[in-house]
Enzyme design. Structure first.
Site, mmCIF file in Angstrom:
data_model
loop_
_atom_site.group_PDB
_atom_site.id
_atom_site.type_symbol
_atom_site.label_atom_id
_atom_site.label_comp_id
_atom_site.label_asym_id
_atom_site.label_seq_id
_atom_site.Cartn_x
_atom_site.Cartn_y
_atom_site.Cartn_z
ATOM 1 N N ASP A 32 0.845 -1.195 0.000
ATOM 2 C CA ASP A 32 0.000 0.000 0.000
ATOM 3 C C ASP A 32 0.879 1.244 0.000
ATOM 4 O O ASP A 32 1.892 1.302 0.697
ATOM 5 C CB ASP A 32 -0.926 -0.011 1.230
ATOM 6 C CG ASP A 32 -2.070 0.967 1.097
ATOM 7 O OD1 ASP A 32 -3.220 0.512 0.976
ATOM 8 O OD2 ASP A 32 -1.825 2.196 1.100
ATOM 9 N N HIS A 101 -10.044 -5.183 -3.358
ATOM 10 C CA HIS A 101 -8.701 -5.386 -2.809
ATOM 11 C C HIS A 101 -8.822 -5.854 -1.371
ATOM 12 O O HIS A 101 -9.645 -5.371 -0.608
ATOM 13 C CB HIS A 101 -7.848 -4.117 -2.904
ATOM 14 C CG HIS A 101 -8.536 -2.878 -2.431
ATOM 15 N ND1 HIS A 101 -9.486 -2.211 -3.192
ATOM 16 C CD2 HIS A 101 -8.425 -2.184 -1.275
ATOM 17 C CE1 HIS A 101 -9.924 -1.168 -2.512
ATOM 18 N NE2 HIS A 101 -9.304 -1.130 -1.336
HETATM 19 P P1 5GP Z 1 -9.811 1.382 0.384
HETATM 20 O O1 5GP Z 1 -10.059 2.587 1.226
HETATM 21 O O2 5GP Z 1 -10.429 1.511 -0.993
HETATM 22 O O3 5GP Z 1 -10.138 0.083 1.042
HETATM 23 O O4 5GP Z 1 -8.241 1.316 0.211
HETATM 24 C C1 5GP Z 1 -7.558 1.801 -0.897
HETATM 25 C C2 5GP Z 1 -6.089 1.696 -0.575
HETATM 26 O O5 5GP Z 1 -5.350 1.864 -1.776
HETATM 27 C C3 5GP Z 1 -5.598 2.784 0.392
HETATM 28 O O6 5GP Z 1 -5.026 2.151 1.542
HETATM 29 C C4 5GP Z 1 -4.562 3.561 -0.429
HETATM 30 O O7 5GP Z 1 -3.464 3.972 0.343
HETATM 31 C C5 5GP Z 1 -4.171 2.570 -1.510
HETATM 32 N N1 5GP Z 1 -3.777 3.171 -2.761
HETATM 33 C C6 5GP Z 1 -4.471 4.118 -3.455
HETATM 34 N N2 5GP Z 1 -3.830 4.421 -4.578
HETATM 35 C C7 5GP Z 1 -2.697 3.669 -4.613
HETATM 36 C C8 5GP Z 1 -1.618 3.545 -5.557
HETATM 37 O O8 5GP Z 1 -1.563 4.196 -6.588
HETATM 38 N N3 5GP Z 1 -0.640 2.655 -5.241
HETATM 39 C C9 5GP Z 1 -0.671 1.907 -4.109
HETATM 40 N N4 5GP Z 1 0.340 1.062 -3.907
HETATM 41 N N5 5GP Z 1 -1.670 1.993 -3.203
HETATM 42 C C10 5GP Z 1 -2.672 2.865 -3.465
#
Ligand code: 5GP
Ligand code: ZN
Length: 120
Positions: A32, A101
């Site tokens: 992440d 994810h």
């Molecule tokens: P959600 O809130 O949708 O469950 O989590 C999305 C996750 O994706 C977040 O923890 C955020 O930090 C991660 N994330 C968002 N964009 C990117 C990216 O471009 N690269 C990586 N490695 N992580 C990302």
């Protein structure tokens, strides 16, 4: 590419860089970008599936593989004494990226409570 507007599909396609922890034909895991613990990887299906609501019975095999990979990655990356696996889903789940994810979160020390209890 699966979905040209999806940031995780772009990572699958190699258009956006990511620090990969696992890759096979169906599944990708990468660190992440904003980790909340020493170990924080995201395990995704390479196929674009927007949310768990959108997964079909045909997707169950890849979802199972993602879950099965979680403890293995956790151990390898330094969370050998427990971790948390989370799939934020939809508005209430505060899902930010619209491609399924599995967060795998852990490290040497216990995590905080999952959620604060609500007063009833
Ligand atoms: P959600 O809130 O949708 O469950 O989590 C999305 C996750 O994706 C977040 O923890 C955020 O930090 C991660 N994330 C968002 N964009 C990117 C990216 O471009 N690269 C990586 N490695 N992580 C990302
Ligand atoms: Zn996608």
């Amino acid at each position: 590419m699966n979905n040209p507007d999806c940031i995780f599909c772009k990572i699958v396609a190699g258009l956006i860089p990511a620090r990969k922890a696992w890759e096979d034909a169906d599944v990708l895991a990468f660190h992440d970008i904003k980790p909340v613990a020493p170990v924080h990887v995201l395990v995704i299906p390479k196929k674009h599936i927007t949310t768990l609501y959108d997964a079909t019975p045909g997707d169950e095999a890849v979802l199972g593989r993602m879950l099965g990979l979680a403890p293995r990655l956790a151990r390898e990356l330094g969370a050998a004494d427990g971790f948390r696996a989370i799939v934020n889903t939809g508005r209430v789940g505060q899902q930010e990226v619209q491609h399924i994810h599995l967060h795998v979160i852990g490290g040497p020390h216990p995590l905080g409570r999952m959620l604060a209890r609500q007063d009833s």
